[in-house]
Write a protein that holds these residues in place. Structure first.
Motif: not given
Ligand code: SAH
Length: 360
Positions: A132, A172-173, A175-176, A207, A230, A274, A305-306
């Motif tokens: 997603f 939380m940007g 990358g992991e 995150s 997440s 999400v 969900f965005n």
């Molecule tokens: N890898 C790390 C940090 C980056 S993702 C992680 O997984 O936490 C940061 C957050 O954005 C996560 O909670 C992820 O579930 C959320 N995210 C990613 N894509 C998204 C979307 N399309 N809509 C809403 N949240 C989203």
């Protein structure tokens, strides 16, 4: 056979400069002491960089001219370049940074009544492939260096010297963070440094998608920061579908590790979820989540969900989102609904970079 050393050319002589943005104040003190400078000069330099936001050694006017030119030759503290800055109608700001090798990463600043939260990236792209997520589509390009992560915060801080400083940092940007473990932990140490940003651990959140060995290792670092996971699903079948990493580290293993994670007093884990229409948004899913998290001091952030261009997923209806939240609240959880912000500037992670690089 012994080889005779050949005379060195100028280019071979060039040693890489010390990167001050990769160090804690203690490490900087050790370095300048090695150059024959007084230890307190290291802390002074640190303050010049982090508190005054200078860009060159020449601006460090409390140092002698000879120290400044020596440092100029031996070290640097180059920050990423901010190449885009977009402000949403709701105040959310999105930044695009260009790194020295031309790659680009994003940061997002989310203002609130009394908070200014900056979300920073830890990798160019991401290798986790969450279905997603916009960033997940582009695969991992490379890890960010410490200075490139810290630099994002420094650059944003410098653009707002006139306004309130950053109050919170979330890793939380793009990358992991736990897949770039050493750089992430060193970044946190720098954010906590008394002579620099001086953030409290309560104001920093890491995150993760749930890299179990990384979480277990982080537990031993004694950083005192917040951990967000997440989760996005409460059963392995659904989670495998959304997040391939779950096949390697399924929920049982993940929850066992999280239950052992040392939390400072009165601190809770954060679970991000999400909500995706027809995938993980039913009452059965909510009940499963309540069961899975039972007994863990936590709060749950529900994120509709965005929409990502070209993605098959959609956000659930408002009624369904609220019903999901109500069930969790009924089960005595703190479940917050995170309204999507910055929609008009593509503030969801990965979107801006994607739009600029692929015209999407
Ligand atoms: N890898 C790390 C940090 C980056 S993702 C992680 O997984 O936490 C940061 C957050 O954005 C996560 O909670 C992820 O579930 C959320 N995210 C990613 N894509 C998204 C979307 N399309 N809509 C809403 N949240 C989203």
């Amino acid at each position: 056979m012994s080889r005779r050393p050949t005379p060195m050319t100028m280019t071979e002589c060039t040693v890489e400069k010390a990167d001050f943005l990769g160090w804690t104040s203690e490490e900087l003190v050790t370095y300048v002491s090695g150059l024959g400078m007084k230890p307190f000069r290291g802390r002074q330099i640190y303050q010049w960089i982090y508190r005054h936001g200078v860009d060159t050694f020449a601006q460090m006017t409390t140092l002698s001219k000879s120290d400044r030119s020596m440092l100029q030759r031996m070290a640097g503290f180059e920050k990423p370049e901010m190449v885009e800055r977009l402000t949403s109608s709701d105040g959310t700001e999105k930044f695009l940074f260009r790194l020295a090798d031309g790659h680009r990463v994003e940061g997002v600043m989310i203002p609130d009544q009394n908070r200014r939260t900056l979300c920073v990236s830890t990798q160019v792209g991401c290798g986790m492939n969450c279905r997603f997520c916009c960033t997940g589509r582009s695969d991992l390009v490379r890890n960010l260096r410490v200075s490139e992560i810290v630099g994002q915060a420094l650059v944003v801080q410098a653009t707002r010297l006139d306004e309130r400083p950053l109050s919170h940092i979330v890793l939380m940007g793009m990358g992991e963070p736990l897949a770039n473990y050493e750089a992430t932990v060193q970044t946190v140490r720098i954010l906590l440094d008394l002579w620099g940003f001086n953030f409290s651990g309560r104001k920093i959140t890491l995150s993760t998608c749930g890299l179990v060995p990384g979480i277990a290792r982080l537990a031993g670092e004694g950083l005192g920061i917040n951990l967000a996971i997440s989760l996005n699903a409460a059963d392995d079948a659904t989670r495998n579908r959304l997040m391939p990493i779950n096949e390697k580290y399924p929920l049982g293993k993940l929850m066992n590790t999280l239950r052992r994670f040392p939390l400072p007093e009165r601190r809770r884990l954060t679970f991000e979820y999400v909500l995706i229409r027809g995938v993980n948004d039913s009452q059965k899913d909510a009940a499963g989540l309540a069961r899975l998290l039972r007994g863990i001091p936590c709060k749950i952030n529900l994120i509709p969900f965005n929409p990502v261009p070209g993605s098959p997923y959609e956000a659930p209806s408002r009624d369904r989102i609220e019903a999901f939240q109500d069930l969790l609240i009924g089960e005595k959880y703190t479940a917050l609904l995170r309204e999507s912000r910055g929609g008009d500037i593509a503030a969801a992670c990965g979107q801006l970079r994607e739009r600029l690089e692929h015209g999407g």
